[in-house]
Design a protein around this motif. Sequence first.
Motif, PDB file in Angstrom:
ATOM      1  N   PRO A  71      -5.295  12.732  -5.250  1.00  0.00           N
ATOM      2  CA  PRO A  71      -6.091  11.624  -4.712  1.00  0.00           C
ATOM      3  C   PRO A  71      -7.334  11.399  -5.574  1.00  0.00           C
ATOM      4  N   THR A  89       1.755   8.545   1.971  1.00  0.00           N
ATOM      5  CA  THR A  89       0.441   8.705   2.575  1.00  0.00           C
ATOM      6  C   THR A  89      -0.084  10.069   2.183  1.00  0.00           C
ATOM      7  N   THR A 147      -0.451   3.073  -5.156  1.00  0.00           N
ATOM      8  CA  THR A 147      -1.413   2.049  -4.785  1.00  0.00           C
ATOM      9  C   THR A 147      -2.221   2.498  -3.583  1.00  0.00           C
ATOM     10  N   THR A 148      -3.224   1.700  -3.250  1.00  0.00           N
ATOM     11  CA  THR A 148      -4.186   2.085  -2.219  1.00  0.00           C
ATOM     12  C   THR A 148      -3.502   2.627  -0.981  1.00  0.00           C
ATOM     13  N   LYS A 149      -4.025   3.754  -0.514  1.00  0.00           N
ATOM     14  CA  LYS A 149      -3.435   4.471   0.622  1.00  0.00           C
ATOM     15  C   LYS A 149      -3.328   3.572   1.846  1.00  0.00           C
ATOM     16  N   PRO A 166       0.827  -1.216   0.000  1.00  0.00           N
ATOM     17  CA  PRO A 166       0.000   0.000   0.000  1.00  0.00           C
ATOM     18  C   PRO A 166       0.862   1.268   0.000  1.00  0.00           C
ATOM     19  N   SER A 195      -4.798   4.792  -5.076  1.00  0.00           N
ATOM     20  CA  SER A 195      -5.250   5.875  -4.204  1.00  0.00           C
ATOM     21  C   SER A 195      -5.045   7.252  -4.804  1.00  0.00           C
TER      22      SER A 195
END
Length: 932
Positions: free
Chosen positions: A770, A810, A796-798, A676, A723
């Motif tokens: 985002p 992040t 990739t996904t947060k 992530p 993300s």
Amino acid sequence: MITTRRVAVLLLATVLPFVGLAVVPAAATAPAVAAVPAVAASVPEVAASGPAVAAAAAVPNPAPATRPVPATERMSDGPVDYTSNCPAEPAPGTYTCFSLRRTGNFAHLAANVPPSGFGPADLQSAYALPSSSAGAGQVVYVIDAFGYPDAAADLAHYRSTYQLPPLDCQGGHGCFKKLNQAGQTSPLPTYDAGWAGETALDLAMVSAICPNCSITLIEAMDNSNNLFTAVDRANRLGAKFVSMSWGGPETGQEGRFDSSYFGRTGVVYAASSGDGGYQEGSNYPSTSGNAVAVGGTTLAMQAGTTRGWSEFTWGNDIAHGTGSGCSSDETKPAWQAIIAASVCTRRAGNDVAAVADPNTGVAVYQTGLGLPTQGWSIVGGTSASAPIITSVYALAGAPRSDDRPASYPYARSGSLNDINQGINGYCSPDLLCGAATGWDGPTGLGTPDGVAAFAPPAQAITVANPDNQASPVGVPVGLTVAATDVPSRALTFTATNLPAGLSISAAGVISGTPTVLFAFVATVTATDSTGATGSVVFPWTIAKAGTFLPLPSNRLLDTRYGVGAPKAAVATKGAVVLQVLGRGGVPPSGVSSVVLNVTVTAPTAAGYVTVYPHGSAQPFTSNISFVKGQTVPDLVIAPVGADGKVTLFTSAGTHLIADVSGFYLNGAAAALAAVPGSFGPLAPRRILDTRYGLGAPAGAVPAGQSIALAVLGNGGVPASGVSAVVLSVTVTAPTAAGYVTVYPNLVARPASSNVNFVKGQTVSNLVVAPIGADGKVRLFALAGAQLIADVAGYFTTKPGPAAASGGTLTTVGPARLLDTRTNTGDNQGPVGNLQTVFLKVIGVGGVAPAGVTAVVLDVVVVGPTGAGYLTAYSAGSGQPATSNLNYVAGRTVANLVVVPVSPDGFIALTVDGAGTVDLVADVFGYYNAQPS
């Protein structure tokens, strides 16, 4: 808080790159951003023209600068002035000496007054030299320009004052000879008071260090290439020790001079590095691969210590100090293989050092016409350190006939005083201008501690530095470490502190699969059959695929000075192919993308720049738009070609500059999806162009309106598990001044912006956007404009707090951390020239309170009253020779920046330029720290 910039004696810190234009809308209580005169630029397939920017914004210039003017320093007992004996700016085709004479309270004592400054006993003590028992039979050749009629008499007075044996060629004493460049005793060149002062210093230092040595002074007719004719005369006379306290900028002719004048083996050619600090640039002949490059230190007595002396780099800020740097022309000699390619791919200076600071200078006796007074002076400069080092070699004995004596200290660096404090300027990487354990630019391997490091070694083992290494965890690696042994013998390799899961074979092959996420510092040692060893230390970071690893900002390309490409502007519709892997701290393999701060300066017409992987077709995208005469930076996340290179195409003739500030580890799609917050690079691809109905209806976005752009499954972005996307957003043909804000679809528009523009302007900026729950982002335009977006990658996904791992991004906010107009961030009022804003970035705006290595900020310069540039860097570190925003009077500009964070959670923003500016900063995300 805002503070006047202070210069500290410490290593220069890391800085990550900067980017194009972006601005945050002013808060409701703040005045609106004023419109500025319109400009025009270009994006692909858009013809553009318009007036040039009124003034070119400044670009920091770590390339050769002007030599320092006479400086004033303050010591504990009052102000002390010094000035150069020779012209600081010699005429083209000539060379200058590097001696600095004190002119204040401590200089020009009468002939019968005991001299101040260090004398022979002081220097022999400081460097633990066997001066009383060694050196007999050796001859040191001193090469200087012009004539010095009183040389013999002044030298005799110096030696008698210190009770050194006379050079009268009688009773076993040494001899003093003075010759012209033809090797004759007459006619001698015309007198020059400044060069005579240089010669007096050289003769005094040879006498102080090696009183039993003979001295032959060869006076060149003038300070032109006749100096090299004098060196050739020394060669013909059989010289083994040649001292040269002069030099000049590299010209591209160094290879010819090396072979003609410094080609002989078994000869010590010691040359001063210069007195203008790192910013002066490299001086030849100290950059010759066949010469010993000599730096300078500040030396002081220190009671109560084992040595009895303290010593650190001579330098303070950029005004003066020992020279150092990376040659632009000279090939790296074999013994400098211990210096990583990320520090310097060519000949690096210096090799060794000795006292040079005129504030802790040496005593010199000189008489003659043109002097303020006759007698004793205190003198410094690297003109003192070069003859000191030459004479230490003479104390150690004659070199072997087939050796390059410059290599000797590298075989016995443990027999030197390692100087690890002080700086001589601002630079990237730090080692070129900041003292450190082991080799560094200002002082090389250190200063003499006896003569062992200057004597022919029985064995010389050099282990090549593998440079910065980074590998994904769980992926097998292989690395072969190379070494040489002189004389040649079989070598056996061992290693300590390798990444867990790796081992080294006796042949030097490191292999295995790393198992632990950690920033390791490995040591590899090669041992031959005699027991002689050579070692190298290098970093090796193990991280997850797709994670980001920051680097100290390092200039890879500057076409103004031939760095990374030929020294010339890039032609219209021309391109630069830039090697990025294995340079500037970027590992030689395992890298998917690099973060570059690309700057356009002095373009001849409006145009654009596109950065893409070498070996790929040029995409229909752009990264920077500019107009004639404009200086524009932009942050670029550039995928790397299979050959480790990127291509920079420009549609109009211009100079190009690129600084690297980090890289992303390579990884397969499955590996990226499992981490992530990791980065997935993409070849640039256009996904929005309202001019042609691409990604949105054809036509300009109306003022105060927005459009939604589908990004998931578009342009190579995966259809899920993402993300944020990396977009290069361009505004063109706006109908009025305004800004664009990019934010997730289906959420409220934040009080921030990404691109700031004026009527008619074409401008770009990198955006980390985002993504909304429906897979789209929204672009809002305050004023009517055409919008273009090129996708360059995705995250990739947060990760949640528990899932975040080192090097992952992040995303947060955006949230405003700084606005000097409204006292946001505890910083009030405009920022002036050479002032610094220290801004806390952890624990605010959604940034984690700990474990943060870098932050992603949109930084804005608002209402500048003059031209200049801004540099963002880690607080508590020295300001690097890079910039993040370039601006001109009256024009509001912004840039996305990735800035490393200090251990206490602060960054620094320093303004260099005329007038004042207001600063605004919004945070968009942060990178999680690697375990270490």
